[in-house]
Enzyme design. Structure first.
Site, PDB file in Angstrom:
ATOM      1  N   ASN A  13     -63.613  -8.850 -26.544  1.00  0.00           N
ATOM      2  CA  ASN A  13     -64.316  -7.896 -26.809  1.00  0.00           C
ATOM      3  C   ASN A  13     -64.463  -6.799 -26.602  1.00  0.00           C
ATOM      4  OD1 ASN A  13     -67.128  -7.328 -26.616  1.00  0.00           O
ATOM      5  ND2 ASN A  13     -67.612  -8.392 -24.246  1.00  0.00           N
ATOM      6  N   TRP A  14     -64.399  -6.784 -28.064  1.00  0.00           N
ATOM      7  CA  TRP A  14     -64.224  -4.659 -28.354  1.00  0.00           C
ATOM      8  C   TRP A  14     -65.044  -4.214 -27.579  1.00  0.00           C
ATOM      9  CZ3 TRP A  14     -61.195  -4.080 -33.679  1.00  0.00           C
ATOM     10  CH2 TRP A  14     -60.355  -4.645 -33.969  1.00  0.00           C
ATOM     11  N   LYS A  15     -66.348  -4.432 -27.115  1.00  0.00           N
ATOM     12  CA  LYS A  15     -67.708  -4.347 -27.169  1.00  0.00           C
ATOM     13  C   LYS A  15     -68.060  -2.879 -27.836  1.00  0.00           C
ATOM     14  CE  LYS A  15     -66.374  -5.220 -22.320  1.00  0.00           C
ATOM     15  NZ  LYS A  15     -67.098  -5.781 -20.768  1.00  0.00           N
ATOM     16  N   HIS A  99     -73.845 -11.253 -22.580  1.00  0.00           N
ATOM     17  CA  HIS A  99     -72.996 -10.636 -21.686  1.00  0.00           C
ATOM     18  C   HIS A  99     -73.473  -9.901 -20.676  1.00  0.00           C
ATOM     19  CE1 HIS A  99     -70.279  -7.757 -20.957  1.00  0.00           C
ATOM     20  NE2 HIS A  99     -68.894  -9.168 -21.230  1.00  0.00           N
ATOM     21  N   GLU A 101     -73.478  -6.800 -20.057  1.00  0.00           N
ATOM     22  CA  GLU A 101     -74.152  -4.696 -20.238  1.00  0.00           C
ATOM     23  C   GLU A 101     -75.207  -5.304 -21.019  1.00  0.00           C
ATOM     24  OE1 GLU A 101     -69.922  -4.390 -22.147  1.00  0.00           O
ATOM     25  OE2 GLU A 101     -69.504  -4.537 -20.451  1.00  0.00           O
ATOM     26  N   GLU A 171     -67.597 -14.809 -16.114  1.00  0.00           N
ATOM     27  CA  GLU A 171     -67.407 -13.190 -16.070  1.00  0.00           C
ATOM     28  C   GLU A 171     -68.101 -12.551 -14.815  1.00  0.00           C
ATOM     29  OE1 GLU A 171     -66.077 -11.483 -20.075  1.00  0.00           O
ATOM     30  OE2 GLU A 171     -67.876 -10.981 -19.895  1.00  0.00           O
ATOM     31  N   GLY A 177     -63.983  -4.691 -16.244  1.00  0.00           N
ATOM     32  CA  GLY A 177     -63.473  -3.341 -16.404  1.00  0.00           C
ATOM     33  C   GLY A 177     -63.672  -2.180 -14.979  1.00  0.00           C
ATOM     34  N   SER A 217     -61.446  -8.369 -16.282  1.00  0.00           N
ATOM     35  CA  SER A 217     -59.993  -7.336 -16.288  1.00  0.00           C
ATOM     36  C   SER A 217     -58.783  -8.695 -15.993  1.00  0.00           C
ATOM     37  CB  SER A 217     -59.954  -6.917 -14.508  1.00  0.00           C
ATOM     38  OG  SER A 217     -60.907  -5.776 -14.886  1.00  0.00           O
ATOM     39  N   GLY A 238     -61.662  -7.524 -22.879  1.00  0.00           N
ATOM     40  CA  GLY A 238     -62.881  -6.655 -22.839  1.00  0.00           C
ATOM     41  C   GLY A 238     -61.300  -5.457 -22.560  1.00  0.00           C
ATOM     42  N   GLY A 239     -61.100  -4.668 -21.844  1.00  0.00           N
ATOM     43  CA  GLY A 239     -59.852  -3.066 -22.193  1.00  0.00           C
ATOM     44  C   GLY A 239     -58.699  -4.105 -22.755  1.00  0.00           C
TER      45      GLY A 239
END
Ligand code: 13P
Length: 257
Positions: A13-15, A99, A101, A171, A177, A217, A238-239
């Site tokens: 997920n590149w956000k 998600h 967010e 998640e 994150g 994470s 993500g990251g």
């Protein structure tokens, strides 16, 4: 993982990161370092403006393109929105919905998450439905009951044949994150509870066919242990999906059995 019954999925997920102009280079680097795996779906869920580039460049290296959100509406006067039809038309195979967010910053409700999943399924796109508890809910011992509720709400009115095509991503909000990963036992417990809820609603055959991912994470170091758990069928990353070498290591971790 349990490859006998269901797909392994590693989804990045590149956000709101990366640029369209960098997609090809990213995939070239990934292709050099990633193992050639045939028994794992590799997906990169990018901002909508990059999906088409990802579809074209990803063909070469078996990376599927995914979106990060979709409109609940089919079409019409909804400025700024992107429909499931539009995503299907440019070749997206997956799309994240719900998600945390989006639930937090855009006040997305469980009912909207359900409508979005239905819109995607109607266009042949697999929804990656995100569920997860807050730290407060975990501390109050509400995790399993809350997640079961989120699963029921997201799948309301979706029949068994369609549910088989859904992916659920667990998640925990407190792990996103933050560098705090759920332990493999914590993640397994909740992923197992998600499958139990699907079993209650749709029966054992469908429950064992649904891929359930862990996200929060997940990285090159902890992926192998998380993926060794029986009810964790992949990751939503993500990251670590922003770095080809790290993402490749996570893909490689699916080769275990
Ligand atoms: P991180 O892997 O950066 O914690 O993000 C997880 C996530 O939100 C994926 O959807």
């Amino acid at each position: 993982m349990n490859r006998k019954y269901r797909k392994t999925v590693i989804a990045g997920n590149w956000k709101m990161n990366q640029l369209n102009s960098g997609v090809k280079h990213f995939l070239e680097e990934l292709k050099e370092v990633a193992p050639k795996t045939r028994n794992c779906d590799v997906v990169l869920c990018t901002p909508a403006v990059m999906i088409q580039t990802m579809v074209k460049a990803g063909r070469d290296c078996r990376v599927a393109a995914g979106g990060q959100d979709v409109s609940t509406h089919e079409k019409g006067a909804f400025t700024g929105e992107i429909s499931a039809d539009m995503l299907a038309d440019i070749g997206a195979k997956y799309c994240i919905v719900g998600h945390s967010e989006r639930r937090e910053y855009h006040h997305e409700t469980d009912a909207q998450v359900n409508e979005k999943a239905k819109a995607l399924l109607s266009r042949g796109i697999a929804p990656i439905i995100c569920v997860g508890e807050s730290l407060d809910q975990r501390e109050k011992d509400l995790t399993v009951s809350y997640i079961a509720y989120q699963v029921r709400a997201a799948l309301a009115g979706i029949d068994g044949a369609q549910v088989r095509r859904c992916v659920i991503a667990y998640e925990p909000i407190w792990a996103i994150g933050t560098g705090k990963t759920a332990t493999s036992d914590q993640a397994q417990e909740v992923c197992c509870a998600i499958r139990a809820e699907i079993r209650k609603l749709y029966g054992a055959r469908i429950a064992r066919a649904v891929s359930i991912l862990y996200g929060g994470s997940m990285n090159a170091k902890n992926a192998a242990e998380l993926l060794s758990m029986p009810d964790i069928d992949g990751g939503l990353i993500g990251g670590a999906s922003l770095k080809p070498a790290d993402f490749a290591t996570i893909i490689a971790a699916t080769a275990q059995e």
